[in-house]
Design an enzyme around this catalytic site. Structure first.
Site, PDB file in Angstrom:
ATOM      1  N   HIS A 121      -3.237   0.360  -1.601  1.00  9.63           N
ATOM      2  CA  HIS A 121      -3.431   1.722  -1.114  1.00  9.63           C
ATOM      3  C   HIS A 121      -4.825   2.270  -1.434  1.00  9.63           C
ATOM      4  O   HIS A 121      -5.399   1.997  -2.473  1.00  9.63           O
ATOM      5  CB  HIS A 121      -2.369   2.655  -1.701  1.00  9.63           C
ATOM      6  CG  HIS A 121      -2.386   2.715  -3.205  1.00  9.63           C
ATOM      7  ND1 HIS A 121      -3.156   3.606  -3.904  1.00  9.63           N
ATOM      8  CD2 HIS A 121      -1.727   1.977  -4.126  1.00  9.63           C
ATOM      9  CE1 HIS A 121      -2.968   3.446  -5.196  1.00  9.63           C
ATOM     10  NE2 HIS A 121      -2.101   2.451  -5.366  1.00  9.63           N
ATOM     11  N   ASP A 122      -5.368   3.016  -0.475  1.00 10.42           N
ATOM     12  CA  ASP A 122      -6.621   3.767  -0.633  1.00 10.42           C
ATOM     13  C   ASP A 122      -7.847   2.876  -0.802  1.00 10.42           C
ATOM     14  O   ASP A 122      -8.897   3.350  -1.229  1.00 10.42           O
ATOM     15  CB  ASP A 122      -6.524   4.751  -1.812  1.00 10.42           C
ATOM     16  CG  ASP A 122      -5.367   5.715  -1.665  1.00 10.42           C
ATOM     17  OD1 ASP A 122      -5.398   6.540  -0.735  1.00 10.42           O
ATOM     18  OD2 ASP A 122      -4.401   5.616  -2.446  1.00 10.42           O
ATOM     19  N   GLY A 139      -5.397  -0.729  -6.106  1.00 15.18           N
ATOM     20  CA  GLY A 139      -5.637   0.512  -5.393  1.00 15.18           C
ATOM     21  C   GLY A 139      -7.030   1.073  -5.595  1.00 15.18           C
ATOM     22  O   GLY A 139      -7.674   0.843  -6.622  1.00 15.18           O
TER      23      GLY A 139
END
Length: 273
Positions: A121-122, A139
């Site tokens: 994520h991200d 992440g």
């Protein structure tokens, strides 16, 4: 009209270009967008708010746009954006973003993601990235253009990897890697510059010599890192490549800069990695 195998499931609301091909047993969610020329070979899952760019090919058992592997994710409608002409091989996973990040995971164009790659994520991955088998990003990792990450390597959360870097196989990268840098299996810390990669991408001999000289001055020669960076910035004020390293170091993120293992004693470094 898109070519959709009878065994595939495409939810109402999915936005498909006319020449998209969706193979056997794929599932495409209602918030997915597949641009022209996208091919899902078979058994591919495209979930969440996921956008896949033109000409990207996705191989069996890849899962794109699935929820983050984060205890802080609460179901927010974050996104995954994948660029054009990527090759995404078997069992690759790419997660959507989180409210604690940018609400978006972004992968550039022209990437080659081999079996088992994971992009958490991200993350933000630049153009023309190559990730070998089972390369893993935690992440919030940022990866520049033209970066190679070797098989079975893992990158710690919030790490920044500059453009034109190489991370060798079976490496664990815990700290930021300067543009043009190299980290090599079995050698702790920064292993020099990605000379082979620079030559392959057409960097001239004078450009490479300048980068080597700046590298030595930044990491060796006494005084603090900040003072050495300032000297290099003044000496190479007209060299855009050197200044990319300078700005990267100056814009330090949450992780410190990866340095050569022998930087403190000033001994020579093998920069041919």
């Amino acid at each position: 009209m898109p070519r959709i195998d009878p065994t595939a499931r495409v939810e109402s609301g999915a936005n498909l270009a006319d020449d998209v091909e969706i193979g056997p047993f794929c599932t495409v969610g209602p918030d997915a967008t597949l641009h022209a020329g996208v091919r899902l070979i078979s058994h591919v899952v495209v979930a969440g708010h996921t956008e896949i760019g033109e000409g990207t090919v996705v191989y069996p058992f890849a899962a794109l746009g699935t929820p983050p592997q984060s205890v802080h994710y609460k179901g927010e409608p974050s996104r995954l954006v994948i660029g054009d002409k990527c090759i995404i091989r078997e069992h690759v996973t790419m997660n959507i973003g989180t409210a604690g990040g940018h609400m978006e995971t972004r992968v550039g164009s022209g990437g080659f993601f081999m079996v088992g790659t994971h992009i958490a994520h991200d993350c933000s991955v630049g153009d023309n990235a190559v990730f070998a088998n089972n390369a893993t990003l935690a992440g919030h990792v940022t990866v520049g253009d033209n970066v190679f990450i070797g098989g079975l390597s893992a990158v710690h959360q919030f790490v920044r990897i500059g453009e034109q870097c190489i991370v060798g196989g079976m490496c664990g990268l815990r700290h930021d890697l300067i543009p043009f840098g190299a980290v090599v299996e079995g050698r702790p810390g920064l292993g020099g510059l990605n000379i082979i990669g620079l030559k392959r991408r057409g960097f001239t001999r004078p450009q490479i010599h300048a980068l080597r000289a700046a590298y030595r001055e930044i990491f060796y020669g006494g005084s603090t890192l900040g003072e050495r960076v300032d000297r290099v910035a003044q000496r190479y004020v007209d060299d855009a490549n050197v200044l990319r390293i300078v700005e990267f170091v100056r814009s330090a993120g949450k992780r410190r800069i990866t340095v050569p293992h022998d930087a403190d004693n000033g001994s020579a470094v093998d920069e041919a990695a």
